[in-house]
Write a protein that holds these residues in place. Sequence first.
Motif, PDB file in Angstrom:
ATOM      1  N   GLU A  94       0.858  -1.295  -0.237  1.00 37.17           N
ATOM      2  CA  GLU A  94       0.040  -0.105   0.069  1.00 37.17           C
ATOM      3  C   GLU A  94       1.002   1.218  -0.086  1.00 37.17           C
ATOM      4  N   ILE A  95       1.915   1.236   0.754  1.00 31.48           N
ATOM      5  CA  ILE A  95       2.877   2.482   0.684  1.00 31.48           C
ATOM      6  C   ILE A  95       3.409   2.541  -0.785  1.00 31.48           C
ATOM      7  N   LEU A  96       3.973   1.420  -1.296  1.00 29.89           N
ATOM      8  CA  LEU A  96       4.374   1.492  -2.726  1.00 29.89           C
ATOM      9  C   LEU A  96       3.663   2.187  -3.564  1.00 29.89           C
ATOM     10  N   LYS A  97       2.193   1.771  -3.359  1.00 22.89           N
ATOM     11  CA  LYS A  97       1.001   2.155  -4.383  1.00 22.89           C
ATOM     12  C   LYS A  97       0.957   3.721  -4.206  1.00 22.89           C
ATOM     13  N   GLU A  98       0.917   4.083  -3.022  1.00 23.22           N
ATOM     14  CA  GLU A  98       0.881   5.547  -2.446  1.00 23.22           C
ATOM     15  C   GLU A  98       1.982   6.291  -3.290  1.00 23.22           C
ATOM     16  N   ILE A  99       3.160   5.831  -3.103  1.00 27.44           N
ATOM     17  CA  ILE A  99       4.493   6.525  -3.730  1.00 27.44           C
ATOM     18  C   ILE A  99       3.993   6.578  -5.065  1.00 27.44           C
ATOM     19  N   ASP A 100       3.641   5.654  -5.851  1.00 30.27           N
ATOM     20  CA  ASP A 100       3.510   5.646  -7.474  1.00 30.27           C
ATOM     21  C   ASP A 100       2.552   6.921  -7.617  1.00 30.27           C
ATOM     22  N   GLU A 101       1.516   6.852  -6.783  1.00 24.17           N
ATOM     23  CA  GLU A 101       0.240   7.916  -7.037  1.00 24.17           C
ATOM     24  C   GLU A 101       0.305   9.096  -6.589  1.00 24.17           C
ATOM     25  N   HIS A 103       3.877  10.471  -5.998  1.00 27.51           N
ATOM     26  CA  HIS A 103       5.446  10.784  -6.484  1.00 27.51           C
ATOM     27  C   HIS A 103       6.101  11.659  -5.300  1.00 27.51           C
ATOM     28  N   PRO A 104       6.116  11.221  -4.097  1.00 27.19           N
ATOM     29  CA  PRO A 104       7.002  12.195  -3.363  1.00 27.19           C
ATOM     30  C   PRO A 104       8.526  11.928  -3.724  1.00 27.19           C
ATOM     31  N   ASP A 105       9.231  12.904  -3.089  1.00 32.82           N
ATOM     32  CA  ASP A 105      10.618  13.023  -3.071  1.00 32.82           C
ATOM     33  C   ASP A 105      11.222  12.028  -2.167  1.00 32.82           C
ATOM     34  N   VAL A 106      10.809  11.511  -0.936  1.00 33.13           N
ATOM     35  CA  VAL A 106      11.376  10.687  -0.017  1.00 33.13           C
ATOM     36  C   VAL A 106      10.248  10.156   0.875  1.00 33.13           C
ATOM     37  N   CYS A 107      10.266   8.993   1.286  1.00 34.39           N
ATOM     38  CA  CYS A 107       9.455   8.264   2.096  1.00 34.39           C
ATOM     39  C   CYS A 107      10.058   7.881   3.173  1.00 34.39           C
ATOM     40  N   VAL A 108       9.461   8.419   4.484  1.00 35.12           N
ATOM     41  CA  VAL A 108      10.312   8.212   5.670  1.00 35.12           C
ATOM     42  C   VAL A 108       9.465   7.230   6.700  1.00 35.12           C
ATOM     43  N   ILE A 109      10.264   6.277   7.257  1.00 33.37           N
ATOM     44  CA  ILE A 109       9.628   5.138   8.059  1.00 33.37           C
ATOM     45  C   ILE A 109      10.437   5.260   9.114  1.00 33.37           C
ATOM     46  N   GLY A 110      10.106   4.558  10.236  1.00 30.81           N
ATOM     47  CA  GLY A 110      10.953   4.146  11.340  1.00 30.81           C
ATOM     48  C   GLY A 110      11.368   2.940  11.321  1.00 30.81           C
ATOM     49  N   SER A 111      12.413   2.489  11.883  1.00 29.32           N
ATOM     50  CA  SER A 111      12.849   1.164  11.951  1.00 29.32           C
ATOM     51  C   SER A 111      12.461   0.720  13.282  1.00 29.32           C
ATOM     52  N   SER A 130      12.839   0.357  -0.193  1.00 34.25           N
ATOM     53  CA  SER A 130      14.135   0.621  -0.670  1.00 34.25           C
ATOM     54  C   SER A 130      14.635   0.072  -2.107  1.00 34.25           C
ATOM     55  N   LYS A 131      13.897  -1.020  -2.363  1.00 33.46           N
ATOM     56  CA  LYS A 131      14.227  -1.805  -3.659  1.00 33.46           C
ATOM     57  C   LYS A 131      13.293  -1.377  -4.698  1.00 33.46           C
ATOM     58  N   HIS A 132      11.960  -0.997  -4.688  1.00 31.91           N
ATOM     59  CA  HIS A 132      11.144  -0.801  -5.488  1.00 31.91           C
ATOM     60  C   HIS A 132      10.363   0.621  -5.584  1.00 31.91           C
ATOM     61  N   ALA A 133      10.616   1.483  -4.689  1.00 31.65           N
ATOM     62  CA  ALA A 133       9.900   2.575  -4.548  1.00 31.65           C
ATOM     63  C   ALA A 133      10.563   3.567  -5.488  1.00 31.65           C
ATOM     64  N   HIS A 134       9.831   4.445  -6.322  1.00 31.71           N
ATOM     65  CA  HIS A 134      10.073   5.559  -7.190  1.00 31.71           C
ATOM     66  C   HIS A 134      10.417   6.692  -6.388  1.00 31.71           C
ATOM     67  N   ALA A 135      11.131   6.867  -5.119  1.00 37.00           N
ATOM     68  CA  ALA A 135      11.208   7.789  -4.190  1.00 37.00           C
ATOM     69  C   ALA A 135      12.402   7.306  -3.352  1.00 37.00           C
ATOM     70  N   GLU A 291      19.283   7.198  -1.707  1.00 35.19           N
ATOM     71  CA  GLU A 291      18.686   8.114  -2.684  1.00 35.19           C
ATOM     72  C   GLU A 291      18.242   7.080  -3.695  1.00 35.19           C
ATOM     73  N   ARG A 292      17.143   7.093  -4.151  1.00 41.33           N
ATOM     74  CA  ARG A 292      16.673   6.013  -5.153  1.00 41.33           C
ATOM     75  C   ARG A 292      16.155   6.899  -6.446  1.00 41.33           C
ATOM     76  N   PRO A 293      16.037   6.309  -7.495  1.00 37.63           N
ATOM     77  CA  PRO A 293      15.440   6.864  -8.784  1.00 37.63           C
ATOM     78  C   PRO A 293      13.873   7.519  -8.632  1.00 37.63           C
ATOM     79  N   HIS A 294      13.741   8.616  -8.910  1.00 33.68           N
ATOM     80  CA  HIS A 294      12.155   9.017  -8.814  1.00 33.68           C
ATOM     81  C   HIS A 294      11.373   9.009 -10.030  1.00 33.68           C
TER      82      HIS A 294
END
Length: 302
Positions: A94-101, A103-111, A130-135, A291-294
């Motif tokens: 769901e987070i990956l889908k939200e990123i694709d919809e 287009h944020p520059d960065v996604c922040v999550i807590g370890s 980290s592997k699949h997000a366009h952010a 830093e990931r491809p956007h």
Amino acid sequence: MKVLFATDGSRYAEYAEQLMMGLFPSSLVDLSIVSVCPASDLRPIDFDFPPDVLQSVSECRDHTKDLVANAANRMNTWAKSAGTKVLEGHTAQEILKEIDETHPDVCVIGSHGRSAVDRFFLGSVSDKISKHAHASMLLARPHNEDYQSTQCHRILIADDGSRLASRAIIRFAERPSNTKSEIQLVSIVPDFRASAFGRGVDGQELIDEAIAVHKERHKEFTELLAPNAASVTSVVEVGHNVANDIVHRADEFNADLIILGGNEKSTLNRMLLGSVSTSVLHHAHCSVWIERPHHSDATEQA
């Protein structure tokens, strides 16, 4: 800067909030706060669910709404703008889908720490992002489990010479900040001597050339970083395991944050860069920015 902050209401997420607010001035951030509820709304389904099931689902949804609302209340005076959204389903998907919809520059999550359950969460959520997000991704992890210290006083930047590493360095060099951090630029040159043996290639010559290239890059980036840093130091060394060497250097430097480039699109880059960034993500004892491809990169190349 558009920031997607994924919260679960835990102390790890609260630490991520504080770290994020310390890294970036409020005038820069358009913030979107999301939380994932694993229970979908059952009311539209034509089935007679037991009342206790419906009650549990309703409580889960209400709790998730409260999480994002409370986070927004804490950060709405910091962010330039702050919106909230409740997602439903599998957390990483769901987070990956939200990123694709969005287009944020960065996604922040807590370890989620270092227990077996926490490592599973890290592997199943932040690893996939980290592997699949366009952010880009910021995994907030307190140095030495110190949840009171949310300032990045020491930042280690791992420079592999890639486009994404360069972009990360420029991003942080241009970042206005009230806190001037100590920065260490680190480049680990693989030991080419073993792989070059028997191929008619001078492995030591390859190493020397790579060291010279990285030192020249470090000179340029030191000039760029210096105006907004307390100090900038440079380390270029030969290593046998790039990810382990980065983590070791970060430990020696007592780093609060590691910055490095993630994987590009090619299979080879996913194998090499992806394995390094993923390994650092899992084994670092501090926060990690990858830093990931956007989404805009793909748009520009089209």
